[in-house]
Design an enzyme around this catalytic site. Structure first.
Site, PDB file in Angstrom:
ATOM      1  N   ASP A  38       0.796  -1.228   0.000  1.00  0.00           N
ATOM      2  CA  ASP A  38       0.000   0.000   0.000  1.00  0.00           C
ATOM      3  C   ASP A  38       0.827   1.276   0.000  1.00  0.00           C
ATOM      4  O   ASP A  38       0.329   2.333   0.392  1.00  0.00           O
ATOM      5  CB  ASP A  38      -0.945   0.003   1.208  1.00  0.00           C
ATOM      6  CG  ASP A  38      -2.257  -0.701   0.898  1.00  0.00           C
ATOM      7  OD1 ASP A  38      -2.905  -0.331  -0.096  1.00  0.00           O
ATOM      8  OD2 ASP A  38      -2.623  -1.635   1.638  1.00  0.00           O
ATOM      9  N   GLU A 140      -7.833  -2.190  -5.562  1.00  0.00           N
ATOM     10  CA  GLU A 140      -8.518  -2.687  -4.365  1.00  0.00           C
ATOM     11  C   GLU A 140      -9.568  -1.650  -3.968  1.00  0.00           C
ATOM     12  O   GLU A 140      -9.206  -0.591  -3.461  1.00  0.00           O
ATOM     13  CB  GLU A 140      -7.501  -2.854  -3.218  1.00  0.00           C
ATOM     14  CG  GLU A 140      -8.067  -3.427  -1.946  1.00  0.00           C
ATOM     15  CD  GLU A 140      -7.086  -3.416  -0.766  1.00  0.00           C
ATOM     16  OE1 GLU A 140      -6.238  -2.504  -0.703  1.00  0.00           O
ATOM     17  OE2 GLU A 140      -7.200  -4.307   0.082  1.00  0.00           O
ATOM     18  N   HIS A 167     -13.649  -4.187  -1.205  1.00  0.00           N
ATOM     19  CA  HIS A 167     -12.828  -3.887  -0.024  1.00  0.00           C
ATOM     20  C   HIS A 167     -13.732  -4.183   1.173  1.00  0.00           C
ATOM     21  O   HIS A 167     -14.440  -5.198   1.160  1.00  0.00           O
ATOM     22  CB  HIS A 167     -12.268  -2.456  -0.049  1.00  0.00           C
ATOM     23  CG  HIS A 167     -11.209  -2.262   0.991  1.00  0.00           C
ATOM     24  ND1 HIS A 167     -11.401  -1.500   2.110  1.00  0.00           N
ATOM     25  CD2 HIS A 167      -9.971  -2.789   1.098  1.00  0.00           C
ATOM     26  CE1 HIS A 167     -10.310  -1.567   2.878  1.00  0.00           C
ATOM     27  NE2 HIS A 167      -9.422  -2.341   2.278  1.00  0.00           N
ATOM     28  N   ASP A 303       1.111  -6.923   2.790  1.00  0.00           N
ATOM     29  CA  ASP A 303       0.239  -5.805   3.194  1.00  0.00           C
ATOM     30  C   ASP A 303       1.048  -4.674   3.829  1.00  0.00           C
ATOM     31  O   ASP A 303       0.520  -3.896   4.630  1.00  0.00           O
ATOM     32  CB  ASP A 303      -0.854  -6.292   4.154  1.00  0.00           C
ATOM     33  CG  ASP A 303      -2.177  -5.545   3.953  1.00  0.00           C
ATOM     34  OD1 ASP A 303      -2.188  -4.566   3.181  1.00  0.00           O
ATOM     35  OD2 ASP A 303      -3.173  -5.927   4.587  1.00  0.00           O
TER      36      ASP A 303
HETATM   37 ZN    ZN Z   1      -6.596  -4.946   1.915  1.00  0.00          ZN
END
Ligand code: ZN
Length: 409
Positions: A38, A140, A167, A303
Site C-alpha cells: 500500500d 482494491e 474492499h 500488506d
Molecule cells: Zn486490503
C-alpha cells in the site's frame, strides 16, 4: 563429547546463518514477488502524490517500504495497490483510482533504475533479468469500477492486472467479508448476475480475480465461475486465526483444485488474531496453506504500508529473507521455496493470460438502474424515451393521427 555442551549454541547460530545464506542464494537467482503493498496509499496520505517535491522513495523513513529496503528484501516484483477507502464509493472513486494508478506509473518514471512498470508475466521475467522491481497495479477493490464494465475495461487498458472484488464494503454486485461477521447484510449472495458478468469480463480481458476481502460465498462463487485460477493477494489461513478476512479450509481445498494462489498477509490481527505476532507464526500460515492447498498455492502478500502492526522479525520489506530462511529451516525444498517466491504467481498469471481472449465478445449488459447506489449520478443511457409499450395513452395519441394520415385527402 565433553566439549559438546558449549558448542551447541555456536552450532545453532551457524545453522541459522546457513539458512539465511541459503535464502539469499536462492533469492539472488529468483527474487520475491509480493501480492499487495500500500505504498501508493501512503504517497497520497503523506504527500498528496507529490513525488517530485515531497516524497523521496530512496530516503523515505516513516514507511515500511523504500527503495533500499526493497533491495535488501530481494523484492523483484510488486503488485502496488491502487486502493481507495469505501467512503469513495458512489463519489469520486473512479477519479481517485486513476490518480493512484498514475502515481504508480510515475514511480517507474522517476526511478527507472529501480522500478519497471510491466503488465504481463513476461514483463515480470524481463524486470528480473534487469534487476529491477517489476511493478504492477492491483486495484482494491471492486467499488473502483463504479459498477461499470466500461470502466473495468478502461482500467485494464491503463494497466490494472488484478482487481480485488470488494474492499470492506459490499459493492452493488459482490459481498464483502463483513457479511460473514454479521456486520453487513448479504446483498448479492456472493455474486449478483452483474457480478458474474464482471468475473467473466475479467477472464476475457486477462485481469486476475483477487478474493482478499470478499465473503466466503463470494469466494466460492468466483472460484466456481472463473475459467482461470484466482488469487488471494493478501489473506492468511482461517483455521490458524479465525478472522473472516482469512481463507477457510474448504476454500483452500477449492484453491488446490483450481490451481489458485493464497498470498499470505502479515498483519498481526490476521496472523495471531491479537496485537502481537512473530515471524514464526507467519511461517505457520505458510505451512498451513501448503499442507491444505499444496506448495503450488503459497505466496506472500505482506500488506506492508497498509497495516499498523507487523510481526516481530517482519517489520518492513527488507525482512523477507529471514522468512525464507525460516521456511528452509522447516525443510521446505528449494523448489517449494521458489514456488512461493515467484513461480506460483507466474504460473497463475500465465494461466490468466492464456484464458484471456480479446477477440471474444465483451460483456455489455449494464447493471440494472435500481441496483446502483448513490444519489449524485446521472442516468444517461438508462432514461428510456417514453416507451410506447409502457404508455397506452401515448400509443393512441401516436396511432390516431397516423390512421387519419392514411386517408386520401
Ligand atoms: Zn486490503
Amino acid at each position: 563429547m565433553w566439549t559438546s555442551w558449549w558448542l551447541w549454541p555456536l552450532v545453532a547460530v551457524c545453522a541459522a546463518d546457513s539458512f539465511r545464506n541459503e535464502a539469499e542464494r536462492i533469492m539472488r537467482d529468483l527474487p520475491l514477488v509480493d501480492g499487495h503493498n500500500d505504498l501508493p496509499w501512503q504517497l497520497l496520505n503523506l504527500f498528496n502524490n507529490q513525488l517530485l517535491q515531497e516524497a523521496n522513495l530512496t530516503t523515505l523513513a516513516d514507511t515500511h517500504t523504500n527503495i533500499p529496503k526493497l533491495k535488501a528484501g530481494f523484492v523483484g516484483g510488486q503488485f502496488w495497490s491502487a486502493y481507495l477507502p469505501c467512503e469513495t464509493q458512489n463519489k469520486d472513486v473512479v477519479k481517485r483510482t486513476l490518480e493512484q494508478m498514475d502515481v504508480i506509473n510515475r514511480m517507474c518514471q522517476m526511478y527507472p533504475e529501480d522500478f519497471m512498470c510491466v503488465t504481463s508475466s513476461e514483463g515480470i521475467r524481463q524486470a528480473f533479468r534487469e534487476g529491477k522491481v517489476a511493478s504492477l497495479i492491483g486495484v482494491e477493490g471492486g467499488h473502483s469500477i463504479d459498477s461499470s464494465l466500461g470502466v473495468l475495461r478502461a482500467l485494464y487498458h491503463l494497466g490494472m492486472r488484478y482487481m480485488t472484488l470488494t474492499h470492506n464494503c459490499n459493492t452493488p454486485w459482490a459481498d464483502n467479508w463483513l457479511v460473514d461477521d454479521g456486520v453487513d447484510k448479504a446483498q448479492s449472495q456472493g455474486l449478483s448476475d452483474f457480478g458474474q458478468q464482471v468475473v467473466k469480463e475479467m477472464n476475457r480481458l486477462g485481469i486476475m480475480i483477487d478474493l482478499a476481502h470478499v465473503s466466503v460465498a463470494t469466494m466460492k462463487a468466483a472460484l466456481k465461475l472463473s475459467k482461470a485460477p484466482v488469487i488471494f493477494s493478501h489473506s492468511s489461513a482461517y483455521s490458524l486465526c479465525r478472522h473472516a478476512r482469512n481463507v477457510p479450509d474448504d476454500v483452500l481445498q477449492m484453491v488446490k483444485e483450481t490451481g489458485s494462489l493464497v498470498m499470505v498477509n502479515f498483519y498481526n490481527y490476521f496472523v495471531s488474531c491479537s496485537e502481537g505476532a512473530n515471524l514464526s507464526q507467519v511461517a505457520d500460515h505458510l505451512d498451513h496453506v501448503k499442507k491444505v492447498a499444496g506448495a503450488g498455492a503459497v505466496g506472500f502478500g505482506g500488506d506492508y504500508d497498509g497495516v499498523t502492526r507487523l510481526p516481530v522479525g517482519l517489520e518492513d520489506v527488507s525482512k523477507y529473507p529471514d522468512l525464507i530462511a525460516e521456511l528452509l529451516r522447516r525443510q521446505w525444498t528449494e523448489e517449494e521455496v521458489r514456488g512461493a517466491l515467484a513461480n506460483n504467481l507466474l504460473r497463475v498469471f500465465e494461466e490468466v493470460e492464456k484464458v484471456s481472449n480479446h477477440s471474444e465478445t465483451p460483456e455489455e449488459t449494464p447493471i440494472p438502474l435500481d441496483q446502483l447506489g448513490g444519489s449524485c449520478r446521472t442516468q444517461y443511457g438508462y432514461s428510456e424515451a417514453p416507451g410506447l409499450h409502457q404508455q397506452p395513452g401515448a400509443l393512441l395519441a401516436f396511432l390516431v393521427p397516423l390512421l387519419f394520415s392514411l386517408q386520401p385527402l
